[in-house]
Design a protein around this motif. Structure first.
Motif, PDB file in Angstrom:
ATOM      1  N   GLN A   1      40.359  33.390  23.647  1.00  0.00           N
ATOM      2  CA  GLN A   1      39.632  33.928  24.786  1.00  0.00           C
ATOM      3  C   GLN A   1      40.369  33.569  26.073  1.00  0.00           C
ATOM      4  O   GLN A   1      40.626  32.401  26.341  1.00  0.00           O
ATOM      5  CB  GLN A   1      38.224  33.348  24.822  1.00  0.00           C
ATOM      6  CG  GLN A   1      37.387  33.848  25.983  1.00  0.00           C
ATOM      7  CD  GLN A   1      36.007  33.204  26.001  1.00  0.00           C
ATOM      8  OE1 GLN A   1      35.681  32.402  25.135  1.00  0.00           O
ATOM      9  NE2 GLN A   1      35.220  33.537  26.987  1.00  0.00           N
ATOM     10  N   VAL A   2      40.696  34.585  26.854  1.00  0.00           N
ATOM     11  CA  VAL A   2      41.401  34.355  28.111  1.00  0.00           C
ATOM     12  C   VAL A   2      40.454  33.763  29.140  1.00  0.00           C
ATOM     13  O   VAL A   2      39.342  34.259  29.338  1.00  0.00           O
ATOM     14  CB  VAL A   2      41.993  35.673  28.642  1.00  0.00           C
ATOM     15  CG1 VAL A   2      42.604  35.471  30.014  1.00  0.00           C
ATOM     16  CG2 VAL A   2      43.032  36.225  27.663  1.00  0.00           C
ATOM     17  N   GLY A  26      44.170  30.598  26.731  1.00  0.00           N
ATOM     18  CA  GLY A  26      43.918  31.754  25.886  1.00  0.00           C
ATOM     19  C   GLY A  26      44.964  32.840  25.929  1.00  0.00           C
ATOM     20  O   GLY A  26      44.771  33.902  25.331  1.00  0.00           O
ATOM     21  N   PHE A  27      46.076  32.599  26.614  1.00  0.00           N
ATOM     22  CA  PHE A  27      47.147  33.584  26.665  1.00  0.00           C
ATOM     23  C   PHE A  27      48.456  32.860  26.967  1.00  0.00           C
ATOM     24  O   PHE A  27      48.446  31.715  27.426  1.00  0.00           O
ATOM     25  CB  PHE A  27      46.858  34.665  27.722  1.00  0.00           C
ATOM     26  CG  PHE A  27      46.848  34.181  29.143  1.00  0.00           C
ATOM     27  CD1 PHE A  27      45.707  33.612  29.685  1.00  0.00           C
ATOM     28  CD2 PHE A  27      47.970  34.302  29.949  1.00  0.00           C
ATOM     29  CE1 PHE A  27      45.672  33.161  30.996  1.00  0.00           C
ATOM     30  CE2 PHE A  27      47.955  33.860  31.262  1.00  0.00           C
ATOM     31  CZ  PHE A  27      46.798  33.285  31.787  1.00  0.00           C
ATOM     32  N   GLN A  32      53.300  35.439  32.064  1.00  0.00           N
ATOM     33  CA  GLN A  32      52.465  36.297  32.896  1.00  0.00           C
ATOM     34  C   GLN A  32      52.614  36.011  34.385  1.00  0.00           C
ATOM     35  O   GLN A  32      52.689  34.848  34.800  1.00  0.00           O
ATOM     36  CB  GLN A  32      50.992  36.115  32.531  1.00  0.00           C
ATOM     37  CG  GLN A  32      50.667  36.403  31.076  1.00  0.00           C
ATOM     38  CD  GLN A  32      51.069  37.804  30.668  1.00  0.00           C
ATOM     39  OE1 GLN A  32      51.741  38.012  29.665  1.00  0.00           O
ATOM     40  NE2 GLN A  32      50.647  38.785  31.463  1.00  0.00           N
ATOM     41  N   THR A  33      52.616  37.082  35.163  1.00  0.00           N
ATOM     42  CA  THR A  33      52.509  36.941  36.604  1.00  0.00           C
ATOM     43  C   THR A  33      51.082  36.519  36.947  1.00  0.00           C
ATOM     44  O   THR A  33      50.119  37.031  36.370  1.00  0.00           O
ATOM     45  CB  THR A  33      52.834  38.272  37.300  1.00  0.00           C
ATOM     46  OG1 THR A  33      54.225  38.552  37.125  1.00  0.00           O
ATOM     47  CG2 THR A  33      52.539  38.212  38.796  1.00  0.00           C
ATOM     48  N   TYR A 104      42.115  40.174  34.124  1.00  0.00           N
ATOM     49  CA  TYR A 104      41.295  38.979  34.011  1.00  0.00           C
ATOM     50  C   TYR A 104      41.176  38.316  35.374  1.00  0.00           C
ATOM     51  O   TYR A 104      42.176  38.146  36.074  1.00  0.00           O
ATOM     52  CB  TYR A 104      41.893  37.995  33.004  1.00  0.00           C
ATOM     53  CG  TYR A 104      41.972  38.561  31.601  1.00  0.00           C
ATOM     54  CD1 TYR A 104      43.120  39.180  31.146  1.00  0.00           C
ATOM     55  CD2 TYR A 104      40.858  38.482  30.751  1.00  0.00           C
ATOM     56  CE1 TYR A 104      43.192  39.713  29.868  1.00  0.00           C
ATOM     57  CE2 TYR A 104      40.929  39.013  29.467  1.00  0.00           C
ATOM     58  CZ  TYR A 104      42.083  39.623  29.043  1.00  0.00           C
ATOM     59  OH  TYR A 104      42.146  40.163  27.772  1.00  0.00           O
ATOM     60  N   TRP A 105      39.950  37.948  35.713  1.00  0.00           N
ATOM     61  CA  TRP A 105      39.654  37.273  36.961  1.00  0.00           C
ATOM     62  C   TRP A 105      39.010  35.933  36.664  1.00  0.00           C
ATOM     63  O   TRP A 105      38.245  35.802  35.708  1.00  0.00           O
ATOM     64  CB  TRP A 105      38.665  38.085  37.794  1.00  0.00           C
ATOM     65  CG  TRP A 105      39.158  39.401  38.293  1.00  0.00           C
ATOM     66  CD1 TRP A 105      39.031  40.605  37.683  1.00  0.00           C
ATOM     67  CD2 TRP A 105      39.825  39.647  39.531  1.00  0.00           C
ATOM     68  NE1 TRP A 105      39.593  41.590  38.458  1.00  0.00           N
ATOM     69  CE2 TRP A 105      40.079  41.034  39.602  1.00  0.00           C
ATOM     70  CE3 TRP A 105      40.227  38.830  40.589  1.00  0.00           C
ATOM     71  CZ2 TRP A 105      40.736  41.618  40.687  1.00  0.00           C
ATOM     72  CZ3 TRP A 105      40.875  39.417  41.665  1.00  0.00           C
ATOM     73  CH2 TRP A 105      41.134  40.793  41.710  1.00  0.00           C
ATOM     74  N   GLY A 106      39.286  34.966  37.516  1.00  0.00           N
ATOM     75  CA  GLY A 106      38.520  33.741  37.476  1.00  0.00           C
ATOM     76  C   GLY A 106      37.191  33.958  38.170  1.00  0.00           C
ATOM     77  O   GLY A 106      36.901  35.037  38.702  1.00  0.00           O
TER      78      GLY A 106
END
Length: 115
Positions: A1-2, A26-27, A32-33, A104-106
């Motif tokens: 899970q990211v 999770g990734f 990743q940027t 994906y956002w925090g």
């Protein structure tokens, strides 16, 4: 899970400094940027800064020379350092990444610059 989890927000006086952190899981973080966005009251979400997997950085004009984005691939964290804060920096700050077609956002962390 990211997951992207921001921390470090709070109140800072005008002209002061604050550091934000984004913890990722999770990734494959190092591939990743990572981007930081912010959203102030009655404003849309705006891109603040980005950092590529190799560490290449980009800053929006309104933070250039005052903010520094960095990353630690071993710890899977990204950071945003704010120096010389002004009232326009008051906003919720978000960590962001895309993996393929997914975004994906925090949850965001509030930064308030006070007199």
């Amino acid at each position: 899970q990211v997951q992207l989890v921001e921390s470090g927000g709070g109140s800072v006086q005008y002209g002061g400094s604050l550091s934000l952190s984004c913890a990722a899981s999770g990734f494959p973080f190092s591939s990743q940027t990572i981007e930081w966005y912010r959203q102030g009251a009655l404003k849309g979400r705006e891109l603040v800064a980005t950092i590529s997997p190799a560490g290449t950085t980009w800053y929006n004009e309104f933070v250039k020379g005052r903010f520094t984005i960095s990353r630690d691939n071993a710890k899977k964290t990204a950071a945003l350092r704010m120096n010389n804060g002004n009232f326009g920096d008051t906003a919720v700050y978000y960590c962001y990444t895309t993996i393929g077609s997914l975004v994906y956002w925090g949850q965001g962390t509030q930064v308030t610059v006070s007199p």
